[in-house]
Design an enzyme around this catalytic site. Structure first.
Site, PDB file in Angstrom:
ATOM      1  N   LYS A 171       1.763  -1.043   6.790  1.00 17.92           N
ATOM      2  CA  LYS A 171       1.818  -0.063   7.879  1.00 17.92           C
ATOM      3  C   LYS A 171       2.785  -0.508   8.973  1.00 17.92           C
ATOM      4  N   GLY A 196       5.715   3.688 -10.914  1.00 17.22           N
ATOM      5  CA  GLY A 196       4.403   4.130 -10.437  1.00 17.22           C
ATOM      6  C   GLY A 196       4.512   4.955  -9.167  1.00 17.22           C
ATOM      7  N   GLY A 214       2.140   5.999  -7.395  1.00 17.26           N
ATOM      8  CA  GLY A 214       0.814   5.924  -6.769  1.00 17.26           C
ATOM      9  C   GLY A 214       0.985   5.661  -5.284  1.00 17.26           C
ATOM     10  N   VAL A 215      -0.089   5.157  -4.676  1.00 17.84           N
ATOM     11  CA  VAL A 215      -0.076   4.973  -3.221  1.00 17.84           C
ATOM     12  C   VAL A 215       0.995   3.970  -2.806  1.00 17.84           C
ATOM     13  N   ALA A 245       4.491  -1.053  -9.342  1.00 15.09           N
ATOM     14  CA  ALA A 245       3.280  -0.665  -8.587  1.00 15.09           C
ATOM     15  C   ALA A 245       2.459   0.269  -9.470  1.00 15.09           C
ATOM     16  N   GLY A 256      -0.837  -0.102 -10.224  1.00 12.55           N
ATOM     17  CA  GLY A 256      -2.278  -0.255 -10.021  1.00 12.55           C
ATOM     18  C   GLY A 256      -2.637  -1.714  -9.798  1.00 12.55           C
ATOM     19  N   ARG A 257      -3.915  -1.936  -9.498  1.00 15.72           N
ATOM     20  CA  ARG A 257      -4.390  -3.304  -9.256  1.00 15.72           C
ATOM     21  C   ARG A 257      -5.583  -3.597 -10.153  1.00 15.72           C
ATOM     22  N   ASP A 284     -12.952  -4.570  -3.900  1.00 12.80           N
ATOM     23  CA  ASP A 284     -12.091  -4.253  -5.042  1.00 12.80           C
ATOM     24  C   ASP A 284     -12.589  -4.838  -6.360  1.00 12.80           C
ATOM     25  N   HIS A 322      -6.687  21.752  23.192  1.00  9.03           N
ATOM     26  CA  HIS A 322      -5.371  22.390  23.014  1.00  9.03           C
ATOM     27  C   HIS A 322      -4.354  21.691  23.902  1.00  9.03           C
TER      28      HIS A 322
HETATM   29  P1  FAD Z   1      -9.161  -8.717  -0.912  1.00 12.45           P
HETATM   30  O1  FAD Z   1      -8.617  -8.170   0.342  1.00 12.45           O
HETATM   31  O2  FAD Z   1      -8.274  -8.793  -2.086  1.00 12.45           O
HETATM   32  O3  FAD Z   1      -9.708 -10.164  -0.557  1.00 12.45           O
HETATM   33  C1  FAD Z   1     -10.206 -11.027  -1.516  1.00 12.45           C
HETATM   34  C2  FAD Z   1     -10.115 -12.434  -0.983  1.00 12.45           C
HETATM   35  O4  FAD Z   1     -10.832 -13.297  -1.853  1.00 12.45           O
HETATM   36  C3  FAD Z   1      -8.681 -12.959  -0.930  1.00 12.45           C
HETATM   37  O5  FAD Z   1      -8.438 -13.459   0.350  1.00 12.45           O
HETATM   38  C4  FAD Z   1      -8.645 -14.056  -1.983  1.00 12.45           C
HETATM   39  O6  FAD Z   1      -7.800 -15.139  -1.635  1.00 12.45           O
HETATM   40  C5  FAD Z   1     -10.101 -14.511  -1.997  1.00 12.45           C
HETATM   41  N1  FAD Z   1     -10.528 -15.105  -3.263  1.00 12.45           N
HETATM   42  C6  FAD Z   1     -10.403 -14.599  -4.509  1.00 12.45           C
HETATM   43  N2  FAD Z   1     -11.006 -15.407  -5.413  1.00 12.45           N
HETATM   44  C7  FAD Z   1     -11.518 -16.442  -4.709  1.00 12.45           C
HETATM   45  C8  FAD Z   1     -12.267 -17.596  -5.080  1.00 12.45           C
HETATM   46  N3  FAD Z   1     -12.647 -17.791  -6.334  1.00 12.45           N
HETATM   47  N4  FAD Z   1     -12.595 -18.459  -4.101  1.00 12.45           N
HETATM   48  C9  FAD Z   1     -12.235 -18.243  -2.805  1.00 12.45           C
HETATM   49  N5  FAD Z   1     -11.551 -17.162  -2.405  1.00 12.45           N
HETATM   50  C10 FAD Z   1     -11.205 -16.273  -3.341  1.00 12.45           C
HETATM   51  N6  FAD Z   1      -6.443  -0.081   1.501  1.00 12.45           N
HETATM   52  C11 FAD Z   1      -6.717   0.799   2.479  1.00 12.45           C
HETATM   53  O7  FAD Z   1      -7.877   1.168   2.646  1.00 12.45           O
HETATM   54  N7  FAD Z   1      -5.735   1.284   3.295  1.00 12.45           N
HETATM   55  C12 FAD Z   1      -4.450   0.918   3.152  1.00 12.45           C
HETATM   56  O8  FAD Z   1      -3.591   1.373   3.898  1.00 12.45           O
HETATM   57  C13 FAD Z   1      -4.119  -0.001   2.126  1.00 12.45           C
HETATM   58  N8  FAD Z   1      -2.848  -0.399   1.955  1.00 12.45           N
HETATM   59  C14 FAD Z   1      -2.558  -1.301   0.968  1.00 12.45           C
HETATM   60  C15 FAD Z   1      -1.233  -1.676   0.799  1.00 12.45           C
HETATM   61  C16 FAD Z   1      -0.896  -2.571  -0.201  1.00 12.45           C
HETATM   62  C17 FAD Z   1       0.545  -2.965  -0.379  1.00 12.45           C
HETATM   63  C18 FAD Z   1      -1.909  -3.126  -1.022  1.00 12.45           C
HETATM   64  C19 FAD Z   1      -1.558  -4.135  -2.068  1.00 12.45           C
HETATM   65  C20 FAD Z   1      -3.237  -2.766  -0.853  1.00 12.45           C
HETATM   66  C21 FAD Z   1      -3.572  -1.839   0.138  1.00 12.45           C
HETATM   67  N9  FAD Z   1      -4.876  -1.407   0.337  1.00 12.45           N
HETATM   68  C22 FAD Z   1      -5.170  -0.493   1.312  1.00 12.45           C
HETATM   69  C23 FAD Z   1      -5.994  -1.919  -0.491  1.00 12.45           C
HETATM   70  C24 FAD Z   1      -6.760  -3.003   0.274  1.00 12.45           C
HETATM   71  O9  FAD Z   1      -5.876  -4.043   0.618  1.00 12.45           O
HETATM   72  C25 FAD Z   1      -7.903  -3.521  -0.587  1.00 12.45           C
HETATM   73  O10 FAD Z   1      -8.712  -2.443  -0.996  1.00 12.45           O
HETATM   74  C26 FAD Z   1      -8.768  -4.496   0.203  1.00 12.45           C
HETATM   75  O11 FAD Z   1      -8.011  -5.597   0.648  1.00 12.45           O
HETATM   76  C27 FAD Z   1      -9.932  -4.986  -0.652  1.00 12.45           C
HETATM   77  O12 FAD Z   1     -10.698  -5.888   0.067  1.00 12.45           O
HETATM   78  P2  FAD Z   1     -11.542  -7.027  -0.661  1.00 12.45           P
HETATM   79  O13 FAD Z   1     -12.205  -7.790   0.437  1.00 12.45           O
HETATM   80  O14 FAD Z   1     -12.362  -6.459  -1.719  1.00 12.45           O
HETATM   81  O15 FAD Z   1     -10.461  -7.948  -1.395  1.00 12.45           O
HETATM   82  P1  NAI Z   2      -2.192   3.562  -8.098  1.00 16.22           P
HETATM   83  O1  NAI Z   2      -3.293   3.527  -9.053  1.00 16.22           O
HETATM   84  O2  NAI Z   2      -2.361   4.288  -6.812  1.00 16.22           O
HETATM   85  O3  NAI Z   2      -0.899   4.178  -8.795  1.00 16.22           O
HETATM   86  C1  NAI Z   2      -0.328   3.634  -9.924  1.00 16.22           C
HETATM   87  C2  NAI Z   2       0.561   4.684 -10.560  1.00 16.22           C
HETATM   88  O4  NAI Z   2       1.312   4.061 -11.580  1.00 16.22           O
HETATM   89  C3  NAI Z   2      -0.227   5.813 -11.215  1.00 16.22           C
HETATM   90  O5  NAI Z   2       0.294   7.061 -10.785  1.00 16.22           O
HETATM   91  C4  NAI Z   2      -0.036   5.569 -12.694  1.00 16.22           C
HETATM   92  O6  NAI Z   2      -0.055   6.757 -13.454  1.00 16.22           O
HETATM   93  C5  NAI Z   2       1.334   4.919 -12.707  1.00 16.22           C
HETATM   94  N1  NAI Z   2       1.602   4.098 -13.883  1.00 16.22           N
HETATM   95  C6  NAI Z   2       0.773   3.245 -14.520  1.00 16.22           C
HETATM   96  N2  NAI Z   2       1.402   2.645 -15.548  1.00 16.22           N
HETATM   97  C7  NAI Z   2       2.674   3.117 -15.549  1.00 16.22           C
HETATM   98  C8  NAI Z   2       3.812   2.875 -16.359  1.00 16.22           C
HETATM   99  N3  NAI Z   2       3.767   2.016 -17.366  1.00 16.22           N
HETATM  100  N4  NAI Z   2       4.956   3.543 -16.078  1.00 16.22           N
HETATM  101  C9  NAI Z   2       5.021   4.427 -15.043  1.00 16.22           C
HETATM  102  N5  NAI Z   2       3.961   4.695 -14.256  1.00 16.22           N
HETATM  103  C10 NAI Z   2       2.804   4.045 -14.487  1.00 16.22           C
HETATM  104  O7  NAI Z   2      -1.797   2.032  -7.851  1.00 16.22           O
HETATM  105  P2  NAI Z   2      -0.861   1.324  -6.793  1.00 16.22           P
HETATM  106  O8  NAI Z   2       0.048   2.289  -6.137  1.00 16.22           O
HETATM  107  O9  NAI Z   2      -0.317   0.138  -7.464  1.00 16.22           O
HETATM  108  O10 NAI Z   2      -1.903   0.839  -5.708  1.00 16.22           O
HETATM  109  C11 NAI Z   2      -3.029   0.050  -6.100  1.00 16.22           C
HETATM  110  C12 NAI Z   2      -4.209   0.363  -5.258  1.00 16.22           C
HETATM  111  O11 NAI Z   2      -4.059  -0.214  -3.956  1.00 16.22           O
HETATM  112  C13 NAI Z   2      -4.407   1.839  -4.983  1.00 16.22           C
HETATM  113  O12 NAI Z   2      -5.073   2.484  -6.034  1.00 16.22           O
HETATM  114  C14 NAI Z   2      -5.239   1.808  -3.768  1.00 16.22           C
HETATM  115  O13 NAI Z   2      -6.560   1.619  -4.133  1.00 16.22           O
HETATM  116  C15 NAI Z   2      -4.724   0.588  -3.022  1.00 16.22           C
HETATM  117  N6  NAI Z   2      -3.789   1.011  -1.980  1.00 16.22           N
HETATM  118  C16 NAI Z   2      -4.233   1.869  -1.015  1.00 16.22           C
HETATM  119  C17 NAI Z   2      -3.385   2.308  -0.039  1.00 16.22           C
HETATM  120  C18 NAI Z   2      -3.890   3.276   0.961  1.00 16.22           C
HETATM  121  O14 NAI Z   2      -5.095   3.461   1.055  1.00 16.22           O
HETATM  122  N7  NAI Z   2      -3.036   3.931   1.734  1.00 16.22           N
HETATM  123  C19 NAI Z   2      -1.992   1.877   0.047  1.00 16.22           C
HETATM  124  C20 NAI Z   2      -1.626   0.996  -1.050  1.00 16.22           C
HETATM  125  C21 NAI Z   2      -2.513   0.586  -1.986  1.00 16.22           C
END
Ligand code: FAD
Ligand code: NAI
Length: 472
Positions: free
Chosen positions: A58, A188, A190-191, A276, A278-279, A319, A451
Site C-alpha cells: 500500500k 496471475g 489476482g489481487v 503471483a 496464489g499463496r 493463512d 453531503h
Molecule cells: P503471516 O503474516 O504470514 O505471518 C506468519 C508468521 O509466522 C511469519 O512472521 C513467519 O515468519 C512466522 N513463522 C512461520 N513459521 C514459523 C515457525 N515454525 N516458527 C516461528 N515463526 C514462524 N491481506 C489483506 O487483508 N489486505 C491486504 O492489502 C493485503 N495485501 C497483501 C499484499 C501482498 C503483496 C501479500 C503477499 C499479501 C497481502 N495480504 C493482504 C495477505 C496478508 O498479508 C496475509 O493474509 C496475512 O499476513 C496473514 O497473516 P498470518 O498471521 O496468518 O500470517
Molecule cells: P490470487 O489467488 O488472488 O490470484 C492468483 C491468480 O493467478 C488467479 O487468478 C489464478 O487463476 C491465476 N493463476 C494461477 N496459476 C496460473 C498460471 N499457471 N498461469 C496464469 N495464471 C495463473 O493470488 P495472489 O494474487 O498471488 O495473492 C495471494 C493472496 O494474497 C490473495 O489470494 C489474497 O488472499 C492475498 N492478498 C490480498 C490482498 C488484498 O487483500 N488487497 C493483496 C494481495 C494479496
C-alpha cells in the site's frame, strides 16, 4: 527446566501478534515465537502483512498513485508541473521506513502487554510442548497449556517460471525493484498481480498480465469485475485472459515468456516477471507430522470452524488454516481464539469478511455476488448507482465505477454490496456493518449520509434497490 506459559503463539504475523495481545489482555502468561529476521539479522514481528505484504504494497500504491495524479491529472486541476520524475530509491526508502515504524510498534505493544518474544523457529513436540531453534542453532524447550499456530503462508511456486530473485520474482521481489522495468510481465491476474501491476504501470512500465482463467476476478461480482477490467485496460494494463503459460527462459538480461491463448502460440519479452499465482499455507519447520496434526491435501491445517485443530489445546488461525488469506481475517481469528481459550463464547462472522483490491479505483465487496445468489435460486432486487452521478466524485475527478447493492426481493434483507470506485476500501465498512446487523437495504436508504461524500453513492444504491434514487 523448560519455561512454561499459559499460551504459546507460533508466528508473529497479524494473526499471531493479535492473538498474543488479546491473550495477554485476558491475563494469560503469553509467549510468541517468531523466526522472521530483517536484513541485519534482527527478529521482526508483523509477518507477511507488515514486512512484505499489505503495508509495503500500500505504501507503493500510494506513491505511484500520487505520481500518476501529478503527471496525468494535475493539469485538469490547473496545476502546472513542468517536469516530474520518480526517484525509485526514495520511494523504496519511504516504504521501508513505514515498515520499520510499524514492526517496531508491534514490538512496543509486546513490551506493553508483557508478552515474551521467543526468537527462532518453533516446532511442535506435543500438544503442550514446543522447541525453538534460534538462527545460531541453539535450542530452547517451552511448554504451554494452549498453543496457537499462526505460521501464515508463502508464495506458490510455478515450475515453468522458477523465481531467481533477479529477473523472475515473487511479490516480495516486486516490492523492491530498484528501477522501473521498461517491460513487466505478471503471471496471475489476482489481487497481487493487479495491485503490483498497477504500481509499476503508473510509474511507466508497460505491464502485461497473463491469466490462465477465461474469467476476470471470478470471486467478484461479474458486473463489477467487468467494469474494473475495462477501466484497468483503459489505464494501460494489458490483461490477457485464458492465457496458458507453457515455459519461459531468461537470456541476455530479459525474460521470454511463451504462452498459448485461443489455440495460438505467443511470446513476450520482458525485463522482469512477477509470479503471483496464489499463496500456500506454511507449515515448514513446524513438525506437524510429529504430533499428528491433520493437514489437508492443499496444506491447510484442518480446524473445526472455531480454530480448534483436532489436537486438544492446539489452535490454528490465519493463512495457515481455511478461509480467505486476508490480514483482517487472521486478526479476528486471533481475537476469537484468545477469547475461546479464556472460556468465552466469541462470535466470528466468516460470512461477512470484506474483500478489497487496492487498484484505483478500488474494488471492494462484502456478502454474496449476484451470480452466487441467482445460482442459489434466490429472488433478489439489485440497485446500481454510478459515481458519475455523485457530486463528491465529480469534485474529485474520480467518476469511474459504481456501487451495486443486492437485497432479498421479499424481505429486503441486504445480501451483498459491491463497489468499484474511489475509496471503495473505506466505503465497504458500512456494508459490512449492515450485513452483520442483518439490515435491510431500506435501513441504508433511511440512513442520513453526509453531503457531499462518496458514501452518498452507497445511499443512492440502496434507494435504487427500490427504484427511487434521487440523483439519477
Ligand atoms: P503471516 O503474516 O504470514 O505471518 C506468519 C508468521 O509466522 C511469519 O512472521 C513467519 O515468519 C512466522 N513463522 C512461520 N513459521 C514459523 C515457525 N515454525 N516458527 C516461528 N515463526 C514462524 N491481506 C489483506 O487483508 N489486505 C491486504 O492489502 C493485503 N495485501 C497483501 C499484499 C501482498 C503483496 C501479500 C503477499 C499479501 C497481502 N495480504 C493482504 C495477505 C496478508 O498479508 C496475509 O493474509 C496475512 O499476513 C496473514 O497473516 P498470518 O498471521 O496468518 O500470517
Ligand atoms: P490470487 O489467488 O488472488 O490470484 C492468483 C491468480 O493467478 C488467479 O487468478 C489464478 O487463476 C491465476 N493463476 C494461477 N496459476 C496460473 C498460471 N499457471 N498461469 C496464469 N495464471 C495463473 O493470488 P495472489 O494474487 O498471488 O495473492 C495471494 C493472496 O494474497 C490473495 O489470494 C489474497 O488472499 C492475498 N492478498 C490480498 C490482498 C488484498 O487483500 N488487497 C493483496 C494481495 C494479496
Amino acid at each position: 527446566m523448560s519455561q512454561s506459559y499459559d499460551v504459546i503463539v507460533i508466528g508473529g504475523g497479524p494473526g499471531g501478534y493479535v492473538a498474543a495481545i488479546r491473550c495477554a489482555q485476558l491475563g494469560m502468561k503469553t509467549a510468541c515465537i517468531e523466526k522472521w529476521q530483517d536484513d541485519r539479522g534482527k527478529t521482526v514481528l508483523g509477518g507477511t502483512c507488515l514486512n512484505v505484504g499489505c503495508i509495503p504494497s500500500k505504501a507503493l500504491l500510494d506513491s505511484s498513485h500520487q505520481f500518476e495524479n501529478i503527471t496525468r491529472h494535475a493539469k485538469e486541476h490547473g496545476i502546472v508541473v513542468e517536469s516530474a520524475r520518480i526517484d525509485v530509491g526514495q520511494m523504496l526508502k519511504r516504504k521501508d521506513k513505514i515498515v520499520k515504524i510499524l514492526t517496531t510498534g508491534i514490538a512496543g505493544l509486546f513490551k506493553k502487554h508483557r508478552i515474551t518474544l521467543l526468537e527462532g523457529t518453533g516446532s511442535l513436540v506435543s500438544n503442550r510442548q514446543v522447541t525453538i531453534t534460534a538462527s545460531d542453532g541453539s535450542v530452547q524447550h517451552v511448554s504451554a497449556k494452549s498453543i496457537i499456530i499462526a505460521t501464515g503462508s508463502v508464495p506458490a511456486i510455478l515450475p515453468q517460471a522458477p523465481v531467481d530473485h533477479e529477473r523472475i520474482v515473487d511479490s516480495t521481489g516486486a516490492l523492491a525493484f530498484t528501477e522501473v522495468p521498461e517491460k513487466l510481465g505478471v503471471i496471475g491476474a489476482g489481487v497481487i498481480g493487479l495491485e503490483l501491476g498497477s504500481v509499476w504501470r503508473r510509474l511507466g512500465s508497460e505491464v502485461t498480465v497473463i491469466e490462465a482463467l477465461e474469467t476476470f476476478m471470478p470471486a467478484a461480482d461479474q458486473e463489477i469485475a467487468e467494469a474494473a477490467r475495462k477501466e484497468l485496460i483503459r489505464q494501460g494494463l494489458h490483461i490477457q485472459l485464458g492465457a496458458k503459460m507453457t515455459r519461459c527462459e531468461t537470456r541476455g538480461g530479459k525474460v521470454r515468456i511463451h504462452y498459448e491463448q485461443d489455440g495460438e502460440k505467443h511470446d513476450l519479452e520482458v525485463d522482469k516477471l512477477i509470479v503471483a499465482i496464489g499463496r500456500k499455507p506454511n507449515t515448514a519447520g513446524l513438525r506437524a507430522e510429529v504430533v499428528g496434526l491433520k493437514i489437508d491435501d492443499r496444506g491447510f491445517i484442518e480446524t473445526d470452524g472455531q480454530c480448534r485443530t483436532h489436537l486438544e489445546n492446539v489452535y490454528a488461525i490465519g493463512d495457515v488454516t481455511h478461509g480467505p488469506m486476508l490480514a483482517h481475517k487472521a486478526m479476528e481469528e486471533g481475537v476469537a481464539v484468545a477469547e475461546l481459550i479464556d472460556g468465552q463464547k466469541p462470535e466470528f462472522d466468516h460470512d461477512n469478511i470484506p474483500w478489497v483490491v487496492y487498484t484505483w479505483p478500488e474494488i471492494a465487496w462484502a456478502g454474496k455476488t449476484e451470480q452466487q445468489l441467482r445460482s442459489e435460486g434466490r429472488e433478489i432486487r439489485v440497485g446500481n448507482f454510478p459515481f458519475m452521478a455523485n457530486g463528491r466524485a465529480r469534485a474529485m475527478n474520480d467518476t469511474a465505477g459504481l456501487v451495486k447493492m443486492i437485497g432479498d426481493a421479499k424481505t429486503d434483507e441486504l445480501l451483498g454490496v459491491h463497489v468499484f470506485g474511489p475509496n471503495a476500501s473505506e466505503l465497504i465498512s458500512e456494508a459490512v456493518l449492515a450485513l452483520s446487523f442483518e439490515s435491510s437495504t431500506e435501513d441504508i436508504a433511511r440512513t442520513i449520509h453526509a453531503h457531499p461524500t462518496l458514501s452518498e453513492a452507497m445511499h443512492e444504491a440502496a434507494l435504487a434497490v427500490d427504484g427511487r434514487m434521487l440523483h439519477l
